[in-house]
Design a protein around this motif. Sequence first.
Motif, PDB file in Angstrom:
ATOM      1  N   THR A 173       0.830  -1.190   0.000  1.00  0.00           N
ATOM      2  CA  THR A 173       0.000   0.000   0.000  1.00  0.00           C
ATOM      3  C   THR A 173       0.870   1.247   0.000  1.00  0.00           C
ATOM      4  O   THR A 173       1.782   1.396   0.803  1.00  0.00           O
ATOM      5  CB  THR A 173      -0.912   0.005   1.243  1.00  0.00           C
ATOM      6  N   ILE A 204      -1.619   7.978  -1.987  1.00  0.00           N
ATOM      7  CA  ILE A 204      -2.029   8.675  -3.197  1.00  0.00           C
ATOM      8  C   ILE A 204      -2.327  10.127  -2.849  1.00  0.00           C
ATOM      9  O   ILE A 204      -3.078  10.406  -1.900  1.00  0.00           O
ATOM     10  CB  ILE A 204      -3.286   8.031  -3.813  1.00  0.00           C
ATOM     11  N   PHE A 228      -4.172  12.873  -8.095  1.00  0.00           N
ATOM     12  CA  PHE A 228      -5.231  11.976  -8.546  1.00  0.00           C
ATOM     13  C   PHE A 228      -6.339  12.767  -9.242  1.00  0.00           C
ATOM     14  O   PHE A 228      -6.822  12.384 -10.312  1.00  0.00           O
ATOM     15  CB  PHE A 228      -5.785  11.199  -7.351  1.00  0.00           C
ATOM     16  N   ALA A 252      -9.672   5.316  -0.587  1.00  0.00           N
ATOM     17  CA  ALA A 252      -8.870   4.190  -1.082  1.00  0.00           C
ATOM     18  C   ALA A 252      -9.721   3.252  -1.924  1.00  0.00           C
ATOM     19  O   ALA A 252      -9.289   2.760  -2.978  1.00  0.00           O
ATOM     20  CB  ALA A 252      -8.242   3.445   0.094  1.00  0.00           C
ATOM     21  N   PHE A 269     -10.418   4.980  -5.242  1.00  0.00           N
ATOM     22  CA  PHE A 269      -9.243   4.930  -6.116  1.00  0.00           C
ATOM     23  C   PHE A 269      -9.065   3.542  -6.722  1.00  0.00           C
ATOM     24  O   PHE A 269      -8.750   3.401  -7.908  1.00  0.00           O
ATOM     25  CB  PHE A 269      -7.992   5.327  -5.330  1.00  0.00           C
ATOM     26  N   SER A 285      -9.199   2.739 -10.636  1.00  0.00           N
ATOM     27  CA  SER A 285      -8.038   2.130 -11.290  1.00  0.00           C
ATOM     28  C   SER A 285      -8.463   0.944 -12.146  1.00  0.00           C
ATOM     29  O   SER A 285      -7.956   0.754 -13.260  1.00  0.00           O
ATOM     30  CB  SER A 285      -7.013   1.679 -10.239  1.00  0.00           C
ATOM     31  N   SER A 320      -3.557   3.558  -1.266  1.00  0.00           N
ATOM     32  CA  SER A 320      -3.919   3.082  -2.607  1.00  0.00           C
ATOM     33  C   SER A 320      -4.889   1.910  -2.568  1.00  0.00           C
ATOM     34  O   SER A 320      -5.536   1.614  -3.568  1.00  0.00           O
ATOM     35  CB  SER A 320      -2.657   2.666  -3.376  1.00  0.00           C
ATOM     36  N   ARG A 321      -4.970   1.233  -1.441  1.00  0.00           N
ATOM     37  CA  ARG A 321      -5.913   0.140  -1.270  1.00  0.00           C
ATOM     38  C   ARG A 321      -6.567   0.272   0.103  1.00  0.00           C
ATOM     39  O   ARG A 321      -5.916   0.633   1.081  1.00  0.00           O
ATOM     40  CB  ARG A 321      -5.221  -1.228  -1.370  1.00  0.00           C
TER      41      ARG A 321
END
Length: 666
Positions: free
Chosen positions: A71, A74, A79, A355, A358, A362, A425-426
């Motif tokens: 992880t 971001i 973004f 997260a 995102f 993605s 990010s996750r």
Amino acid sequence: MVEAAQTPTEFPECGETMILASIGASRRSLAEACCSLLQKGKFHNARPVVLIFCGLLTSSCSSFAQTQAATSQIGVSDFNRQVRSFLQSEVTAHVVDIKTLEPPPERVVGALTTGEFSWGSFMRALGAYSECFGTSTIAGREVPEMIGKMAQIELSHGGKTWAQLYAAMALQSFGTNLNRNALWQSMTPEGRQSYRTLLDPGRFYDGKTHTLIHLPENYFGVAARIAAIDYQLGLNQDRAALDDLLNRAAKQFTDGALFADDALPTGRYDRYSNEYARAIYEAAEIADRQDIMKAVEPSLKEQMNLWWDLLSEDGYGYSWGRSLGAISYMDTLEISAFLGQHAEFRPAPLAQLAAAYFAAWSWLRNDFNGQMHLLAVFAFGRGDYSYITREREWQQTTTFFGKVIASHNKFMNSLEREGIRNFPSRPTLADVARFQFFRDGPGRKFGVWLLRQASLHFALPFVTGPQAATSDYEPVPDGFPGVAVPVEKICACFVPFLELEDGRTVAALDGADEIKPTADGKSVTAVWRRWVVPGSKAGERVDAGLVSEVTWTLQGNTLRRAESLTAAKALNIRRLWLAIPSRYDHLQTSYLQGARIDRLVSEGKSLEVQVSNSSWPFEISAYATGNDPVGRGDRGPLPVHLILQTGSFSLQAAVPKHWELSLFAN
């Protein structure tokens, strides 16, 4: 006994290994081999073999498998710039390709525009774009003028439901004061009247009988939002009619339901339940119906908790039912945006929602074909419900644009308002082991078993689909490594179909007569006394003279399904069969101390399948799906189906017979 992959003629024996390099046009589809209700099984003796499926597909399940990366953080501003840049580039590409709207083009960026909601979807996208980017022009074209002409196109095509809602949202994007609304002011008096006609919910809702016209329950939410926006804009000043519609639309929730059945009273619970609740709440907000908002609040809290527990690391939410695949990722964007504005319903902190947002973005961005300017709706191995036709390919992409633009604008504002500048990010998703009932009163029971521990995460629903035994409404542990089902097929996925002596085929599906989860959430037992005939009308059940009791249990990385069948009187079963569809593309068969183990393998991951403690022998074969419809999953191909079937057997009165299926993830 072991049977090679079913074909009209048997494959010649090739020693201990058989390699299937292609699928001939003359081969029967699995729809015939496994899903046909009348097919008569034929079994042949064969030596133990190892089936290795290779070279079958130009792409494999790796195209949608998500690798777990470390992880990272971001930056919100970076973004935001990336998403806005994408939207500017892609929406412009679509506008540029529309040379004229009189007459409208049959294709835009090569995709057909002639399906339902096509122009309404792009109207919504253009309106949201103008609001988000503060512009009334795209590529030198006047956006209000384009939207006005598209409204005429939708009206001439008989546009209803979503086309109407998207037209209402497009108009709303330019402001609620029509005297200063650029879209409204750009139209002639005749054009305004046509637009009013398009925004009439009476096109699909009968206010006298308070019923929808041949539509599922979630369309009450669509009608409510249209009516609320009409009132907000001053296009309809009949407050009594608005309140009457809102009262009817909210009835499931005001009557105390936490989850909405989309086809009362059959038990069709899916992603539309969440969308429906949000629609009613937003309509009530616009109309200042505090009583309805309060009535829907308990549902939204429960449904958001369920959505978060269903959520995968890559942003995927509901794993069963209609309109999945890309739409489920778009749901994550819209739900996150809604929760950004309504903190009281959040199942997790805003940074965690970011997260998830995102991750879903993605996936969608990766799925988008930048050269074609389209989502990969009809990519190899991708399944769609029958209403998603080639005529709606463009509509699916423009819906994506509209949902992303509207969601992103709201969500970025929420992040800015709460001072969030970075997010993971996750998402960090906690372990889950619980059963969520959708309906637990008298009569049929419905719900979903949720389990997440370490690397395992799956949902096993007990619900009803559009027809009895629809594949993606069956109690399948979707999300368990390697496991998935074909989209909208009448197919025995993990649940046996039984052909009775009288010629009927029945299945223990579509909710259950009893559902008994354990306190620790690691096991659930369901009982069926009333069965369904696969492919029949949803909600219709028959007395097969049989009781099925199934217990699903998770122990470590092994998931077990143990079933007992008990007949009320002596009963002959002509045949029993089921399929185990998989995202993995190789099958290896081995024997350990006389026990057969089938390993479905792909890129270092494996799913081991074993039948044990069975009161009857199983014939086990394999089917390489190629481009067969039963090989099309919600997010990509299902290259191999393991097929289990029996010959005839008898059940004695009140004497249970048993069998057990084990899945081991490695």
